[in-house]
Motif scaffolding. Structure first.
Motif, PDB file in Angstrom:
ATOM      1  N   LYS A 107      11.383 -28.673 -31.340  1.00  0.00           N
ATOM      2  CA  LYS A 107      12.307 -28.613 -30.384  1.00  0.00           C
ATOM      3  C   LYS A 107      13.676 -28.176 -30.798  1.00  0.00           C
ATOM      4  N   GLY A 154      14.567 -26.802 -25.108  1.00  0.00           N
ATOM      5  CA  GLY A 154      13.423 -26.258 -25.100  1.00  0.00           C
ATOM      6  C   GLY A 154      12.680 -26.092 -26.527  1.00  0.00           C
ATOM      7  N   LYS A 155      11.536 -25.351 -26.553  1.00  0.00           N
ATOM      8  CA  LYS A 155      10.881 -25.288 -27.729  1.00  0.00           C
ATOM      9  C   LYS A 155      10.645 -23.973 -28.227  1.00  0.00           C
ATOM     10  N   ILE A 157      12.372 -18.944 -27.226  1.00  0.00           N
ATOM     11  CA  ILE A 157      12.688 -20.330 -27.111  1.00  0.00           C
ATOM     12  C   ILE A 157      11.919 -20.614 -25.411  1.00  0.00           C
ATOM     13  N   ASN A 158      11.229 -21.434 -25.317  1.00  0.00           N
ATOM     14  CA  ASN A 158      10.483 -21.863 -24.063  1.00  0.00           C
ATOM     15  C   ASN A 158      11.134 -22.842 -23.458  1.00  0.00           C
ATOM     16  N   TYR A 159      11.820 -22.945 -22.292  1.00  0.00           N
ATOM     17  CA  TYR A 159      12.391 -23.692 -21.512  1.00  0.00           C
ATOM     18  C   TYR A 159      11.491 -24.036 -20.118  1.00  0.00           C
ATOM     19  N   ASP A 160      11.630 -25.030 -19.543  1.00  0.00           N
ATOM     20  CA  ASP A 160      10.696 -25.361 -18.425  1.00  0.00           C
ATOM     21  C   ASP A 160      10.747 -24.526 -17.212  1.00  0.00           C
ATOM     22  N   ASP A 161      11.836 -23.708 -17.284  1.00  0.00           N
ATOM     23  CA  ASP A 161      12.047 -22.833 -15.995  1.00  0.00           C
ATOM     24  C   ASP A 161      12.361 -21.427 -16.583  1.00  0.00           C
ATOM     25  N   ALA A 203      12.458 -18.614 -19.994  1.00  0.00           N
ATOM     26  CA  ALA A 203      12.183 -18.070 -21.677  1.00  0.00           C
ATOM     27  C   ALA A 203      13.117 -17.382 -22.083  1.00  0.00           C
TER      28      ALA A 203
END
Length: 124
Positions: free
Chosen positions: A86, A90-91, A110-114, A116
């Motif tokens: 985390k 994001g992750k 970094i992968n956000y909800d909407d 990257a």
């Protein structure tokens, strides 16, 4: 009913079902991404993709380009021991791949909800 008659009914129904599925699924973008590696890479390819300042600096060095990044996001391997950490909202995911010269590269995304964001590119 004899075995051959039942077999004929089964095969005719199976053939009709296959033809039906062929016409329904023909031309559709269907894929089976059940494994975690495929699911993560597919999500990263589908959301809007941004580049950090550090990643843009590495891309300007000419040993890696955006085509290598796209290829790694398609065929790369996600290291889950170093991933799913985390950060902010994001992750962080670590993805291994190769550039066009065959050299091993590592992407930190970094992968956000909407969206990257490509945080860093490292040569191995």
């Amino acid at each position: 009913m004899k075995f051959y008659t039942r077999l004929a009914y089964y095969l005719s129904g199976f053939a009709i079902g296959m033809i039906f599925l062929f016409f329904i699924l023909n031309g559709k973008e269907t894929s089976c991404s059940y494994f975690p590696n495929a699911r993560v890479l597919k999500h990263l390819r589908e959301v809007p993709f941004k580049y950090s300042d550090l990643a843009l600096q590495k891309l300007s060095e000419k040993w890696v380009d955006t085509a290598d990044v796209r290829k790694t996001l398609t065929y790369g391997d996600v290291d889950f021991e170093k991933s799913n950490i985390k950060l902010k909202a994001g992750k962080l995911y670590t993805i291994y791949g190769k550039n066009s010269k065959g050299e091993a590269i590592t992407l930190e995304v970094i992968n956000y909800d909407d969206a990257a964001e490509l945080r860093d590119i490292k040569k191995q």
